[in-house]
Design a protein around this motif. Structure first.
Motif, mmCIF file in Angstrom:
data_model
loop_
_atom_site.group_PDB
_atom_site.id
_atom_site.type_symbol
_atom_site.label_atom_id
_atom_site.label_comp_id
_atom_site.label_asym_id
_atom_site.label_seq_id
_atom_site.Cartn_x
_atom_site.Cartn_y
_atom_site.Cartn_z
ATOM 1 N N LYS A 155 -31.776 -16.050 27.495
ATOM 2 C CA LYS A 155 -32.459 -15.126 27.992
ATOM 3 C C LYS A 155 -32.039 -15.001 29.484
ATOM 4 O O LYS A 155 -31.980 -14.108 30.167
ATOM 5 C CB LYS A 155 -33.929 -15.235 27.899
ATOM 6 N N MET A 156 -32.043 -16.448 29.943
ATOM 7 C CA MET A 156 -31.578 -16.490 31.542
ATOM 8 C C MET A 156 -30.288 -16.034 31.873
ATOM 9 O O MET A 156 -29.984 -15.268 32.555
ATOM 10 C CB MET A 156 -31.645 -17.999 32.189
ATOM 11 N N GLN A 185 -38.015 -4.954 35.769
ATOM 12 C CA GLN A 185 -38.961 -5.132 34.713
ATOM 13 C C GLN A 185 -38.680 -6.272 33.681
ATOM 14 O O GLN A 185 -39.594 -7.138 33.216
ATOM 15 C CB GLN A 185 -38.850 -3.838 33.804
ATOM 16 N N LEU A 186 -37.289 -6.510 33.469
ATOM 17 C CA LEU A 186 -36.839 -7.485 32.771
ATOM 18 C C LEU A 186 -37.198 -8.920 33.249
ATOM 19 O O LEU A 186 -37.784 -9.847 32.351
ATOM 20 C CB LEU A 186 -35.534 -7.506 32.356
ATOM 21 N N ILE A 187 -37.123 -9.348 34.469
ATOM 22 C CA ILE A 187 -37.295 -10.392 35.034
ATOM 23 C C ILE A 187 -38.886 -10.854 35.132
ATOM 24 O O ILE A 187 -39.405 -11.718 34.661
ATOM 25 C CB ILE A 187 -36.911 -10.521 36.583
ATOM 26 N N VAL A 188 -39.597 -9.722 35.574
ATOM 27 C CA VAL A 188 -41.241 -9.833 35.597
ATOM 28 C C VAL A 188 -41.647 -10.040 34.026
ATOM 29 O O VAL A 188 -42.587 -10.934 33.840
ATOM 30 C CB VAL A 188 -41.773 -8.777 36.249
ATOM 31 N N ALA A 189 -41.292 -9.176 33.220
ATOM 32 C CA ALA A 189 -41.778 -9.447 31.905
ATOM 33 C C ALA A 189 -41.379 -10.914 31.193
ATOM 34 O O ALA A 189 -42.310 -11.415 30.587
ATOM 35 C CB ALA A 189 -41.224 -8.463 31.072
ATOM 36 N N TYR A 190 -40.166 -11.168 31.494
ATOM 37 C CA TYR A 190 -39.949 -12.760 30.949
ATOM 38 C C TYR A 190 -40.847 -13.869 31.785
ATOM 39 O O TYR A 190 -41.243 -14.556 30.991
ATOM 40 C CB TYR A 190 -38.391 -13.172 31.294
ATOM 41 N N LEU A 191 -41.211 -13.555 32.958
ATOM 42 C CA LEU A 191 -42.082 -14.669 33.742
ATOM 43 C C LEU A 191 -43.405 -14.553 32.964
ATOM 44 O O LEU A 191 -44.028 -15.477 33.018
ATOM 45 C CB LEU A 191 -42.136 -14.212 35.090
ATOM 46 N N GLY A 209 -28.693 -13.878 29.937
ATOM 47 C CA GLY A 209 -28.681 -12.318 29.634
ATOM 48 C C GLY A 209 -29.122 -11.533 30.932
ATOM 49 O O GLY A 209 -28.703 -10.564 31.269
ATOM 50 N N MET A 210 -30.196 -12.260 31.619
ATOM 51 C CA MET A 210 -30.674 -11.690 32.981
ATOM 52 C C MET A 210 -29.654 -11.795 34.032
ATOM 53 O O MET A 210 -29.326 -11.002 34.810
ATOM 54 C CB MET A 210 -31.902 -12.444 33.315
ATOM 55 N N ALA A 211 -28.767 -12.946 34.189
ATOM 56 C CA ALA A 211 -27.680 -13.055 34.947
ATOM 57 C C ALA A 211 -26.926 -12.090 34.655
ATOM 58 O O ALA A 211 -26.195 -11.621 35.659
ATOM 59 C CB ALA A 211 -27.046 -14.589 35.070
ATOM 60 N N VAL A 212 -26.526 -11.769 33.361
ATOM 61 C CA VAL A 212 -25.441 -10.974 33.092
ATOM 62 C C VAL A 212 -25.693 -9.341 33.682
ATOM 63 O O VAL A 212 -25.104 -8.559 34.280
ATOM 64 C CB VAL A 212 -25.161 -10.939 31.699
ATOM 65 N N ALA A 213 -27.145 -9.077 33.433
ATOM 66 C CA ALA A 213 -27.606 -7.865 33.956
ATOM 67 C C ALA A 213 -27.579 -7.558 35.293
ATOM 68 O O ALA A 213 -27.319 -6.577 35.851
ATOM 69 C CB ALA A 213 -29.163 -7.882 33.466
ATOM 70 N N ILE A 214 -27.845 -8.726 35.888
ATOM 71 C CA ILE A 214 -27.949 -8.869 37.552
ATOM 72 C C ILE A 214 -26.461 -8.467 38.114
ATOM 73 O O ILE A 214 -26.085 -7.587 38.826
ATOM 74 C CB ILE A 214 -28.637 -9.627 37.957
ATOM 75 N N ALA A 215 -25.622 -9.300 37.251
ATOM 76 C CA ALA A 215 -24.092 -9.052 37.800
ATOM 77 C C ALA A 215 -23.512 -7.523 37.467
ATOM 78 O O ALA A 215 -22.771 -7.098 38.232
ATOM 79 C CB ALA A 215 -23.216 -10.188 36.770
ATOM 80 N N GLY A 216 -24.075 -7.021 36.184
ATOM 81 C CA GLY A 216 -23.905 -5.729 35.983
ATOM 82 C C GLY A 216 -24.350 -4.633 37.126
ATOM 83 O O GLY A 216 -23.462 -3.558 37.674
ATOM 84 N N VAL A 217 -25.387 -4.991 37.698
ATOM 85 C CA VAL A 217 -25.825 -4.030 38.888
ATOM 86 C C VAL A 217 -25.101 -4.240 40.168
ATOM 87 O O VAL A 217 -24.689 -3.432 40.674
ATOM 88 C CB VAL A 217 -27.627 -4.686 39.157
ATOM 89 N N VAL A 218 -24.782 -5.500 40.652
ATOM 90 C CA VAL A 218 -23.658 -5.773 41.465
ATOM 91 C C VAL A 218 -22.527 -5.212 41.330
ATOM 92 O O VAL A 218 -21.929 -4.686 42.179
ATOM 93 C CB VAL A 218 -23.588 -7.380 41.617
ATOM 94 N N LEU A 219 -21.958 -5.150 40.057
ATOM 95 C CA LEU A 219 -20.612 -4.383 39.765
ATOM 96 C C LEU A 219 -20.805 -2.980 40.083
ATOM 97 O O LEU A 219 -19.851 -2.283 40.390
ATOM 98 C CB LEU A 219 -20.288 -4.783 38.365
ATOM 99 N N PHE A 220 -21.846 -2.455 39.219
ATOM 100 C CA PHE A 220 -22.070 -1.102 39.496
ATOM 101 C C PHE A 220 -22.157 -0.417 40.884
ATOM 102 O O PHE A 220 -21.771 0.468 41.197
ATOM 103 C CB PHE A 220 -23.367 -0.403 38.631
ATOM 104 N N LYS A 221 -22.940 -1.367 41.715
ATOM 105 C CA LYS A 221 -23.143 -1.136 42.811
ATOM 106 C C LYS A 221 -21.851 -1.054 43.917
ATOM 107 O O LYS A 221 -21.789 -0.629 45.121
ATOM 108 C CB LYS A 221 -24.249 -1.692 43.563
ATOM 109 N N TRP A 222 -21.109 -2.117 43.637
ATOM 110 C CA TRP A 222 -19.652 -2.422 44.084
ATOM 111 C C TRP A 222 -18.832 -1.234 44.717
ATOM 112 O O TRP A 222 -18.405 -0.526 43.382
ATOM 113 C CB TRP A 222 -19.185 -3.705 43.427
ATOM 114 N N GLU A 223 -18.468 -1.179 45.950
ATOM 115 C CA GLU A 223 -17.668 0.217 46.125
ATOM 116 C C GLU A 223 -16.305 -0.257 46.875
ATOM 117 O O GLU A 223 -16.311 -1.176 47.423
ATOM 118 C CB GLU A 223 -18.273 1.109 47.043
#
Length: 143
Positions: A126-127, A102-108, A129-143
Motif C-alpha cells: 500500500k505504501m 484522500q488515499l493517504i488520510v484514509a490509509y492512516l 502504491g501511494m508513492a506511485v500515485a504521488i509520482a503520477g501527480v508529479v509527472l502529470f504536473k511536470w511541464e
C-alpha cells in the motif's frame, strides 16, 4: 463489483460537482455557493428519504460518539476547498491531489484505527502504491 462501480461514479460526480460549484462561485461567492450546495443536498436527501425510508429523522442523534455528527460541517469545508483548489489548479490537477490526500488520510485512519475504523496492519504494498500515485501527480504536473 458493485462497490467498484459506485466508487467510480462517486469520483466522477465529485469532479463534475467541483466544476459546477466553481462556476456558481464566479456568479456569487464561495460561501454562497457552498451554502447552495448544502441546501440543495439537504432538499435532495429529504426528498429521497420521504420516498424510500421514512424512518425517524431524530434517530441520527443516537450516534456515538457525538462528534460523528460533524459530517455536514466537514462537508461545507470540503465544498469550499474543492472550489478553491479547482479555481486555482484546474479540475484535473485538483482532483488528483484531492484523491491522493484522500488515499493517504484514509490509509492512516485504517492503519491507526482512528474514529472507530477497523485497524489494519501496515502494508509495504500500500505504501508503494501511494508513492506511485504521488509520482503520477508529479509527472502529470511536470511541464
Amino acid at each position: 463489483m458493485i462497490g467498484i462501480f459506485i466508487a467510480l461514479i462517486s469520483g466522477a460526480l465529485m469532479s463534475v460537482q467541483g466544476v459546477f460549484n466553481t462556476e456558481v462561485t464566479k456568479a456569487s461567492s464561495v460561501w454562497v455557493s457552498a451554502s447552495w450546495v448544502q441546501l440543495s443536498a439537504l432538499v435532495t436527501c429529504l426528498a429521497v428519504w420521504s420516498v424510500k425510508e421514512r424512518e425517524n429523522l431524530l434517530n441520527v442523534f443516537q450516534v456515538s460518539p457525538k462528534y460523528m455528527l460533524l459530517g455536514g460541517v466537514i462537508g461545507a469545508f470540503i465544498t469550499f476547498t474543492v472550489i478553491k483548489s479547482m479555481e486555482s489548479l484546474g479540475p484535473a490537477k485538483a482532483a488528483m491531489l484531492i484523491v491522493i490526500s484522500q488515499l493517504i488520510v484514509a490509509y492512516l485512519i485504517e492503519l491507526f484505527g482512528i474514529f472507530g475504523a477497523e485497524k489494519a496492519d501496515f502494508s509495504w504494498r500500500k505504501m508503494i502504491g501511494m508513492a506511485v500515485a504521488i509520482a503520477g501527480v508529479v509527472l502529470f504536473k511536470w511541464e
